[in-house]
Design an enzyme around this catalytic site. Structure first.
Site, mmCIF file in Angstrom:
data_model
loop_
_atom_site.group_PDB
_atom_site.id
_atom_site.type_symbol
_atom_site.label_atom_id
_atom_site.label_comp_id
_atom_site.label_asym_id
_atom_site.label_seq_id
_atom_site.Cartn_x
_atom_site.Cartn_y
_atom_site.Cartn_z
ATOM 1 N N GLN A 26 32.561 28.983 -32.284
ATOM 2 C CA GLN A 26 32.747 28.381 -30.969
ATOM 3 C C GLN A 26 34.161 28.617 -30.447
ATOM 4 O O GLN A 26 35.047 29.087 -31.140
ATOM 5 C CB GLN A 26 32.452 26.876 -31.045
ATOM 6 C CG GLN A 26 31.038 26.532 -31.461
ATOM 7 C CD GLN A 26 30.846 26.500 -32.960
ATOM 8 O OE1 GLN A 26 31.759 26.758 -33.729
ATOM 9 N NE2 GLN A 26 29.636 26.169 -33.382
ATOM 10 N N GLU B 44 26.373 19.566 -33.289
ATOM 11 C CA GLU B 44 26.291 18.946 -34.611
ATOM 12 C C GLU B 44 26.605 17.464 -34.476
ATOM 13 O O GLU B 44 27.519 17.070 -33.743
ATOM 14 C CB GLU B 44 27.291 19.581 -35.582
ATOM 15 C CG GLU B 44 26.822 20.877 -36.183
ATOM 16 C CD GLU B 44 27.756 21.373 -37.287
ATOM 17 O OE1 GLU B 44 28.708 20.640 -37.633
ATOM 18 O OE2 GLU B 44 27.526 22.471 -37.798
ATOM 19 N N TYR C 172 29.858 14.092 -38.932
ATOM 20 C CA TYR C 172 29.743 14.135 -40.388
ATOM 21 C C TYR C 172 30.053 12.775 -41.021
ATOM 22 O O TYR C 172 29.544 12.463 -42.096
ATOM 23 C CB TYR C 172 30.753 15.138 -40.975
ATOM 24 C CG TYR C 172 30.544 16.581 -40.653
ATOM 25 C CD1 TYR C 172 29.482 17.026 -39.873
ATOM 26 C CD2 TYR C 172 31.425 17.534 -41.152
ATOM 27 C CE1 TYR C 172 29.316 18.363 -39.597
ATOM 28 C CE2 TYR C 172 31.262 18.880 -40.880
ATOM 29 C CZ TYR C 172 30.206 19.291 -40.098
ATOM 30 O OH TYR C 172 30.042 20.617 -39.829
#
Length: 664
Positions: free
Chosen positions: A224, A558, A561
């Protein structure tokens, strides 16, 4: 009688040479458009032991320097000339030899020491040596001995520009490197070889190549926050690494011709827009084409290795402006016109040239929000040269038709006292912004705001177009960072073209309570369109869409995390997790194509009920969706693709695809 005028740039000392220039007021129309020559004054510090100074001149940065004058040790350490288009080398002469003090030119001083401008008359070996040195350079950071190949968070920036001609160079591109041709067409500048390899798996960010021809095969193994624009590759284009265990993770091509085949290899997701390819080979999870000509895979959404989206032409788009140079006109910025429903490259498309005299050329070593805003208020367009700008207040883009062009991944960062934003764009016509990295600081409400709250004006014939804009919360410094929402779009008809909005998942100052931000982007305006929207790791919704008539061509996301527990990652007691892509219940028209949502729920065994949430109403349509369980706690999961529809992505069923969702 002719009167001389002083050049228009406020110059600062060169970092290594100590050379300065006597200059004026940032009116850069110095040698084109009238017959009055400018005066260039080169100043340098006295050198201890010097008996005098040799002045040499060349036509370019690494050209053939020839002796032109001598300055006595007793005289002022300066040289005055009306030849403002040459480069000057100053050498101190001593009783034991000579010492080069440095090189000076209008070009390097105008665009800053982070900008290298090359000419075909330059010695190619010296160009190669200089670019190799930047690629290999170390700066004392954790990346250490491997230089720009691994320098993810260095403060250094490099914009390398090439005047029209052929260059026998082999250029390796690392972090914060931007290569650009200065021709009208990509075919005006040819480089033998350009390569960006994946020295870190999945994290090959922050580099661009534009307006060049590569005379053969090219490797562009990136992730990206990169762009390949307005390029001509005369061989094949390889998007994966030559290093066998290095995976690549998403990227963007626009306005590019590849004579051979594009090989995607390990690229997990990719968007190609308005280009022409000899062919395409490869796919992992999400490969999309919009307005691309050539022998390409057609629409297919059948699972790993066969997830293609091929949209014939797309909607409204404007290519990113770019800097040009020729001997007759000097430096200008070409601004392409907005077009609709087109295919292939737009190299010969309509547009207009803006002279450099219409721009304020900012440099990070001398400018701040006050100086830049004063120029913008006075009606100037803006060039942000390569560097990191600490802003005490947001830049305010208020005049219609304003162009803001960042060079060399120019980076905006808030000073500690700025709790507002980095840039605010008024609700006005035909704004064009491109090539900027927005970096979070101690705390701001936003990083970018487009249009005012409640704006209700149609901009369908003069939309704001925003190209290659990258946003980062955390990672760059070992300090806490905080932003409420990175990007807020309030105006109508805004076109976004290659956005990466990222809450950092690694490096300095990273943690659930360290780099804090709820949402990557909120779209409140109507009829917005995004080509390539990458949004990752935010603590609530990644993307919130409140406006009517929105369209997204390719989405990659995403989940965070570092979710600590389910209770801290749920909007209420009845829903698990925050969807990545959320369209508000009030919306009646929305379309999206090629969406991938991925999970690495590393720190806690948490669940997300739906990767995408939207109203169940006619006019809202999603095409080609995939969810992937990358890794994480074995009990973590994404339980459905959209609104409870689509299989769960778990550690046992890692990929779930859904072809279409609508109530039409």
């Amino acid at each position: 009688m002719k009167f001389r005028k002083t050049l228009s740039v406020a110059f600062a000392a060169l970092m290594l040479t100590g050379i300065t220039a006597c200059t004026g007021d940032n009116d850069t129309d110095d040698d084109k458009g009238d017959d009055t020559p400018a005066i260039l004054t080169v100043r340098w510090d006295k050198y201890d032991g010097a008996t005098g100074y040799s002045v040499e001149k060349a036509s370019s940065r690494h050209g053939n320097y020839e002796y032109i004058d001598f300055v006595s040790a007793d005289a002022a350490t300066e040289y005055v000339t009306d030849d403002v288009n040459s480069y000057y080398r100053i050498t101190a002469l001593t009783s034991t030899g000579s010492v080069e003090i440095g090189k000076y030119s209008l070009e390097t001083e105008l665009f800053g020491e982070n900008t290298y401008i090359y000419s075909p008359s330059d010695d190619p070996a010296k160009i190669q040596e200089e670019l190799d040195a930047f690629y290999a350079k170390t700066d004392g950071t954790k990346e250490g001995e491997q230089g720009r190949a691994r320098g993810e968070f260095t403060e250094e920036r490099l914009a390398a520009f090439f005047k029209p001609g052929n260059y026998n160079l082999n250029i390796n591109m690392g972090y914060y490197t931007a290569l650009s041709g200065l021709g009208v067409s990509p075919d005006d500048v040819t480089i033998a070889n350009v390569s960006a390899d994946a020295h870190i798996s999945l994290c090959n960010f922050w580099r661009t190549a534009e307006n060049l021809t590569v005379n053969g095969n090219m490797r562009w193994a990136v992730s990206q926050a990169t762009s390949l624009r307005r390029m001509h590759i005369k061989g094949n284009l390889n998007l994966s690494s030559e290093i066998g265990d290095r995976t690549t993770s998403g990227g963007f091509i626009a306005d590019t011709k590849v004579d051979g085949k594009v090989n995607s290899g390990s690229q997990q997701q990719w968007l190609s827009r308005h280009s022409s390819f000899g062919g395409w080979q490869g796919c992992v999870w999400n490969t999309a084409f919009v307005g691309v000509e050539g022998t390409l895979p057609q629409n297919s959404w059948a699972g790993v290795g066969n997830n293609y989206t091929n949209i014939e032409n797309g909607g409204v788009i404007r290519e990113k402006p770019y800097l040009t140079y020729d001997e007759a006109e000097g430096y200008r910025v070409f601004v392409p016109d907005t077009v609709n429903a087109t295919r292939g490259t737009g190299w010969n498309g309509a547009g207009k040239y803006l002279p450099l005299s219409g721009f304020y050329v900012a440099r990070s070593d001398r400018d701040n929000a006050a100086t830049i805003n004063a120029a913008l208020k006075a009606g100037k367009n803006l060039i942000l040269t390569a560097g990191v700008y600490e802003l005490e207040a947001p830049l305010k883009i208020e005049n219609k038709n304003t162009v803001v062009l960042g060079l060399g991944l120019a980076t905006l960062r808030p000073a500690d006292g700025n709790a507002d934003s980095l840039m605010k764009i008024a609700d006005t016509d035909n704004i064009c912004i491109g090539g900027i990295l927005f970096d979070a600081g101690k705390h701001t409400e936003t990083l970018l705001e487009v249009g005012e709250v409640g704006a209700n004006n149609s901009r369908s014939t003069n939309p704001a177009t925003l190209s290659d804009l990258f946003f980062r919360v955390g990672g760059a410094k070992d300090a806490a960072t905080s932003v409420d929402v990175c990007v807020v779009i309030n105006g109508n008809n805004v076109v976004g073209d290659n956005f990466w909005i990222w809450r950092a998942d690694h490096w300095d100052g990273v943690g659930w309570n360290k780099n804090v931000c709820d949402t990557g982007i909120i779209v409140n305006g109507d009829n917005a369109a995004f080509y390539g929207l990458f949004v990752e790791h935010f603590q609530k919704y990644q993307t919130v869409w409140n406006g009517e008539g929105g369209t997204t061509y390719f989405y990659q996301s995403e989940l965070p995390y570092d979710v600590p527990n389910q209770a801290s990652w749920s909007p209420d007691g009845n829903v698990n997790g925050y969807a990545s892509y959320y369209v508000a219940d009030t919306v009646t028209a929305h379309k999206a194509y090629a969406l991938g949502v991925y999970s690495y729920l590393r720190d806690a065994a948490v669940m997300l009920d739906s990767a995408i949430l939207c109203p169940q109403t006619a006019g809202v349509e999603f095409n080609h969706m995939v969810t992937v369980w990358l890794s994480g706690k074995s009990a973590s999961s994404v339980n459905s693709v959209i609104n409870g529809v689509g299989a769960a992505a778990t550690n046992e069923n890692t990929v779930s695809v859904l072809n279409k969702y609508s109530n039409n």
